[in-house]
Design a protein around this motif. Structure first.
Motif, PDB file in Angstrom:
ATOM      1  N   ARG A 123     -13.398  17.427  31.979  1.00 32.69           N
ATOM      2  CA  ARG A 123     -12.701  17.037  30.746  1.00 32.69           C
ATOM      3  C   ARG A 123     -13.576  16.108  29.898  1.00 32.69           C
ATOM      4  N   TYR A 124     -14.344  15.246  30.555  1.00 36.35           N
ATOM      5  CA  TYR A 124     -15.262  14.357  29.821  1.00 36.35           C
ATOM      6  C   TYR A 124     -16.282  15.188  29.039  1.00 36.35           C
ATOM      7  N   ILE A 127     -14.692  17.074  25.991  1.00 37.52           N
ATOM      8  CA  ILE A 127     -14.265  16.268  24.840  1.00 37.52           C
ATOM      9  C   ILE A 127     -15.409  15.438  24.261  1.00 37.52           C
ATOM     10  N   CYS A 128     -16.239  14.876  25.130  1.00 35.44           N
ATOM     11  CA  CYS A 128     -17.314  13.994  24.658  1.00 35.44           C
ATOM     12  C   CYS A 128     -18.607  14.745  24.333  1.00 35.44           C
ATOM     13  N   TYR A 133     -21.204  21.540  26.027  1.00 31.92           N
ATOM     14  CA  TYR A 133     -20.368  21.878  27.194  1.00 31.92           C
ATOM     15  C   TYR A 133     -20.732  23.226  27.826  1.00 31.92           C
ATOM     16  N   SER A 218     -14.685   8.003  33.281  1.00 37.97           N
ATOM     17  CA  SER A 218     -14.649   9.243  32.512  1.00 37.97           C
ATOM     18  C   SER A 218     -13.589   9.181  31.419  1.00 37.97           C
ATOM     19  N   TYR A 219     -12.405   8.698  31.787  1.00 40.50           N
ATOM     20  CA  TYR A 219     -11.322   8.668  30.806  1.00 40.50           C
ATOM     21  C   TYR A 219     -11.465   7.522  29.809  1.00 40.50           C
ATOM     22  N   VAL A 222     -13.614   9.220  27.390  1.00 44.82           N
ATOM     23  CA  VAL A 222     -12.791  10.209  26.675  1.00 44.82           C
ATOM     24  C   VAL A 222     -11.922   9.510  25.633  1.00 44.82           C
ATOM     25  N   ALA A 225     -13.930   8.480  22.677  1.00 48.47           N
ATOM     26  CA  ALA A 225     -14.277   9.635  21.840  1.00 48.47           C
ATOM     27  C   ALA A 225     -13.070  10.124  21.038  1.00 48.47           C
ATOM     28  N   VAL A 226     -11.904  10.146  21.676  1.00 46.79           N
ATOM     29  CA  VAL A 226     -10.690  10.644  21.002  1.00 46.79           C
ATOM     30  C   VAL A 226     -10.291   9.728  19.860  1.00 46.79           C
ATOM     31  N   ALA A 238      -6.872  16.828  21.655  1.00 45.07           N
ATOM     32  CA  ALA A 238      -7.810  16.322  22.661  1.00 45.07           C
ATOM     33  C   ALA A 238      -7.054  15.720  23.840  1.00 45.07           C
ATOM     34  N   CYS A 242      -6.106  16.729  28.446  1.00 39.93           N
ATOM     35  CA  CYS A 242      -6.238  15.806  29.580  1.00 39.93           C
ATOM     36  C   CYS A 242      -4.899  15.412  30.178  1.00 39.93           C
TER      37      CYS A 242
END
Length: 308
Positions: A123-124, A127-128, A133, A218-219, A222, A225-226, A238, A242
């Protein structure tokens, strides 16, 4: 066989489980049988949906399918024996059966922690690092992640199980739990072994703590970034990718940290059983529901699979 303090009359350990009259035992047997079957069906449906829907052949869903496969084995390591105990008069589990249950239960639990960390990493990246990806999270890396989670989980407890299986046990051999937990096992050893207890206290929390810290980092990245996404719709989209994983992490780690975050002696036996029951039986039941309700692609795939 009556519960006895004479260890020579017992060829294994006695798992007390949830003591009560026969009617209560039968009721619990029916209840947990239903929970077990629903867990198998729910996680099995996710595996089949990912297997047969080409749109779900992506790293995110491949990790999810492996996670569901893991959940099936996780509940199978404890629930069948617990069901047998409900209808048993002796509630005896053999030494080898107890040590095998201990090894598989905690190895599968460790594997679950590693998988949750691997899913957070996925997920990181999504999104990041959205542009990179596809080139980073390749089929090869996804396969390596899956294999690493399984191997690490099952290697971790080889040393503890080898040590504890060589120890001598005295006294009643009664374990006031529904599974072979290390704390009551160590309490039944003939001689106190501070070195062994130290090894357990060091090794056991690491598969929980290291992945948990990785997930939190990681979150945090995230979230950062979000929050930079200009539109509210973009932020919601986004977060939605998650949401399911965060809910599963919260359920699992919330109950595990309550159980193992403080010394075992601080917990009453009844509370130990309830908390262990939650993360080992209830969470695997809820996970398929969480993923299917919060994910449109999974919902469509499940509907398609169920119509077959």
């Amino acid at each position: 066989m009556k519960f006895s303090n004479n260890s020579s009359t017992i060829t294994g350990f006695i798992l007390l489980g949830f003591p009560g009259p026969r009617e209560k035992q039968v009721l619990l047997f029916v209840l947990f049988s239903a929970v077990f079957l629903l867990t198998l069906m729910g996680n099995g449906s996710i595996i089949c949906a990912v297997r047969w829907d080409q749109r779900l052949h992506t790293p995110m869903y491949i990790l999810l399918a492996n996670f569901s496969f893991l959940e099936i084995w996780y509940v199978t390591s404890t629930v069948p024996n617990m069901l047998a105990n409900f209808l048993s008069d002796t509630k005896v589990i053999s030494f080898s059966g107890c040590f095998l249950q201990f090894y598989f239960f905690f190895s599968l639990g460790s594997t679950e922690c590693f998988f949750l960390a691997g899913m957070a990493f996925d997920r990181y990246l999504a999104i990041c690092q959205p542009l990179h990806y596809p080139t980073i999270m390749t089929g090869r890396l996804c396969t390596d992640l899956v294999v690493s989670c399984w191997v690490l989980g099952f290697l971790w407890f080889l040393i503890p199980i080898t040590i504890i299986s060589q120890m001598s046990f005295c006294g009643s051999r009664i374990i006031d739990h529904f599974l072979c937990d290390p704390a009551p096992l160590l309490a039944l050893t003939c001689k106190k072994a501070p070195v062994v207890e130290l090894v357990f206290s060091i090794l056991s929390p690491l598969p929980l703590i290291i992945p948990f810290l990785f997930i939190m980092v990681s979150y945090a990245l995230v979230l950062r970034a979000v929050l930079k996404v200009p539109s509210a719709a973009g932020r919601r989209k986004a977060f939605s990718t998650c949401g399911s994983h965060l809910a599963v992490v919260s359920l699992f780690y919330g109950s595990v940290l309550v159980m193992y975050g403080s010394p075992t002696s601080e917990h009453e036996a009844g509370m130990q059983k309830i908390v262990t029951l939650f993360y080992s039986v209830v969470t695997p039941l809820l996970n398929p529901v969480i993923y299917s309700l919060r994910n449109k692609d999974m919902k469509k795939a499940l509907q398609k699979f169920l119509r077959i």
